[in-house]
Design a protein around this motif. Structure first.
Motif, short mmCIF file in Angstrom:
data_model
loop_
_atom_site.label_atom_id
_atom_site.label_comp_id
_atom_site.label_asym_id
_atom_site.label_seq_id
_atom_site.Cartn_x
_atom_site.Cartn_y
_atom_site.Cartn_z
N ALA A 1 -6.10 4.82 3.40
CA ALA A 1 -5.73 5.13 2.01
C ALA A 1 -4.37 4.55 1.68
N ALA A 2 -3.44 4.61 2.63
CA ALA A 2 -2.12 4.03 2.40
C ALA A 2 -2.23 2.54 2.11
N ALA A 3 -3.08 1.85 2.86
CA ALA A 3 -3.26 0.42 2.65
C ALA A 3 -3.85 0.13 1.28
N ARG A 4 -4.75 1.00 0.82
CA ARG A 4 -5.40 0.75 -0.47
C ARG A 4 -4.48 1.00 -1.66
N VAL A 5 -3.59 1.98 -1.55
CA VAL A 5 -2.73 2.28 -2.70
C VAL A 5 -1.43 1.48 -2.68
N LEU A 6 -1.10 0.84 -1.55
CA LEU A 6 0.16 0.13 -1.46
C LEU A 6 0.33 -0.95 -2.51
N PRO A 7 -0.69 -1.77 -2.81
CA PRO A 7 -0.51 -2.77 -3.87
C PRO A 7 -0.15 -2.14 -5.22
N ALA B 1 7.57 1.06 -7.10
CA ALA B 1 7.75 2.39 -6.52
C ALA B 1 7.84 2.27 -5.00
N VAL B 2 7.87 3.42 -4.32
CA VAL B 2 7.96 3.48 -2.87
C VAL B 2 6.92 4.47 -2.37
N LEU C 1 0.87 -5.86 6.06
CA LEU C 1 0.37 -5.94 4.69
C LEU C 1 1.42 -6.51 3.74
N ASP C 2 0.95 -7.24 2.74
CA ASP C 2 1.83 -7.73 1.70
C ASP C 2 2.40 -6.52 0.95
N GLY C 3 3.70 -6.46 0.82
CA GLY C 3 4.31 -5.32 0.14
C GLY C 3 4.69 -4.20 1.07
N SER C 4 4.61 -4.43 2.39
CA SER C 4 4.94 -3.34 3.31
C SER C 4 6.41 -2.96 3.26
N GLY C 5 7.23 -3.76 2.60
CA GLY C 5 8.63 -3.39 2.41
C GLY C 5 8.81 -2.18 1.52
N ARG C 6 7.74 -1.73 0.90
CA ARG C 6 7.78 -0.51 0.09
C ARG C 6 7.09 0.66 0.79
N LEU C 7 6.74 0.49 2.05
CA LEU C 7 6.09 1.55 2.83
C LEU C 7 7.03 2.03 3.93
N PHE C 8 7.22 3.34 4.00
CA PHE C 8 8.07 3.95 5.02
C PHE C 8 7.30 5.12 5.62
#
Length: 375
Positions: A75-81, A88-89, A103-110
């Protein structure tokens, strides 16, 4: 104002209580940028396809800057984009997959919970602390199994241990249990099983070969250690003595008491039912401290400051104390309810605490305490 969201079905009642306690604590300490922390709840419909994405769109469209959750890596992978597009973060208490880093955009995932790689290293330390040097490993041949097993091997060899054998197996293979057991080096000091439900077949084969947990040290991982494993094996009592780790910090007594007081439905729940409350609490506090440090509640500002407030400065534990230090221009290192939190460049924990568990004589899972985890 720092708008937050917590996804109820992904987080569970204890984790939601952790989020709400953190919001209350930060707001009582003066809030973020002089304003209270706003909280919007979303319901992911318990994993219904598309539900998480729909709720993320609704919450982000309402101006939420930080999503707390989901727990599921998928679910985290699906909503990250969506999170990236909304500037947002996403801070997840328990999305553990190593694949999220690519993943592309993983700089917004912590993540405030330990990743699979950190779990693998901690498990190696547990095995070595128990006095075992040579280890036979059976791991499911997918991202989860390979990530945990690779980290286990790396840490095991770095601490003087050896890998007697490693069997990466197809979890859907016919005659899985006997095949895996035949390929394992049963002369090893201990066996580690990295997998999900298919672990039951391997355990039944080990028991049939007189190599089960009663006869020799056998360890499991978060994907297979649970009461459900006892329902899947032929004889639950054969699990007795099997050990391993769960990727959640045991709640400290004072914090556990606060969580139970916050939600009456948790009043009689044991510590096992409070899993992820601490990780969720820390997710909120870290995001709030990062926004305060950045002077901005934007996703870009929070993402740029999250690692800075998690380590390398003056330690502080209470949100009020941390906010006071930030106001005085002091670099901080937040020590959370899960212990010290140092986030690496990928937004993952490089240290933390996990829970040591073992099956008792009747084959039911018992919690034995905390184990450190480190990169």
């Amino acid at each position: 104002m720092l708008p937050l969201s917590g996804e109820l079905a992904f987080l569970g009642p204890a984790a939601v209580a952790g989020v709400e306690l953190a919001v209350a604590d930060v707001t009582e300490a003066g809030g973020v940028l002089g304003a209270p922390v706003g909280l919007r709840h979303g319901d992911s419909a318990d994993g219904t396809p598309g539900a998480a994405e729909g709720e993320a769109a609704r919450l982000l469209g309402a101006g939420v800057d930080v999503l707390i959750g989901p727990l599921s890596s998928g679910a985290a992978a699906r909503v990250l984009p969506q999170v990236v597009d909304a500037d947002a973060v996403l801070v997840s208490p328990a999305a553990t997959s190593g694949g999220l880093d690519a993943l592309d955009g993983s700089g917004r995932l912590f993540r405030t919970g330990p990743t699979e790689a950190l779990q693998g290293r901690a498990l190696a330390d547990l095995v070595r602390a128990d006095g075992h040097r040579s280890v036979a490993i059976a791991a499911r041949d997918d991202d989860h199994g390979r990530t945990v097993a690779d980290a286990l091997v790396e840490q095991l060899t770095a601490t003087g241990g050896t890998v007697a054998s490693r069997v990466d197996h197809d979890p859907a293979a016919a005659d899985l249990g006997p095949t895996v057991v035949q390929e394992l080096d049963l002369a090893a000091d201990a066996i580690v099983l990295v997998g999900l439900a298919e672990t039951a077949a391997v355990l039944d084969a080990l028991v049939a070969a007189d190599q089960g947990p009663r006869e020799r040290p056998v360890y499991g991982t978060d994907g297979n250690l649970g009461e459900r494993l006892g329902d899947l094996v032929e004889d639950r009592t054969e699990l007795a003595c099997m050990r391993g780790l769960l990727p959640a910090a045991p709640p400290e007594p004072g914090f556990a008491s606060r969580v139970r007081s916050h939600d009456p439905a948790l009043a009689e729940v044991d510590d096992a039912g409070l899993d992820l409350a601490a990780e969720s609490y820390d997710a909120v506090v870290l995001a709030a401290l990062a926004a305060e440090t950045a002077g901005s509640a934007s996703g870009a500002g929070i993402a740029a400051s999250l690692a800075a407030v998690s380590g390398g400065g003056t330690t502080c534990r209470e949100p009020a104390a941390c906010l006071d230090l930030i106001a005085d221009g002091v670099d901080i290192a937040y020590v959370g309810e899960t212990g010290p939190i140092t986030l690496d460049e990928a937004g993952n924990r490089s240290d933390g605490r996990l829970t040591v568990v073992a099956f008792d004589a009747d084959g039911h899972l018992a919690r034995l305490g905390a184990a450190p985890a480190r990169s």
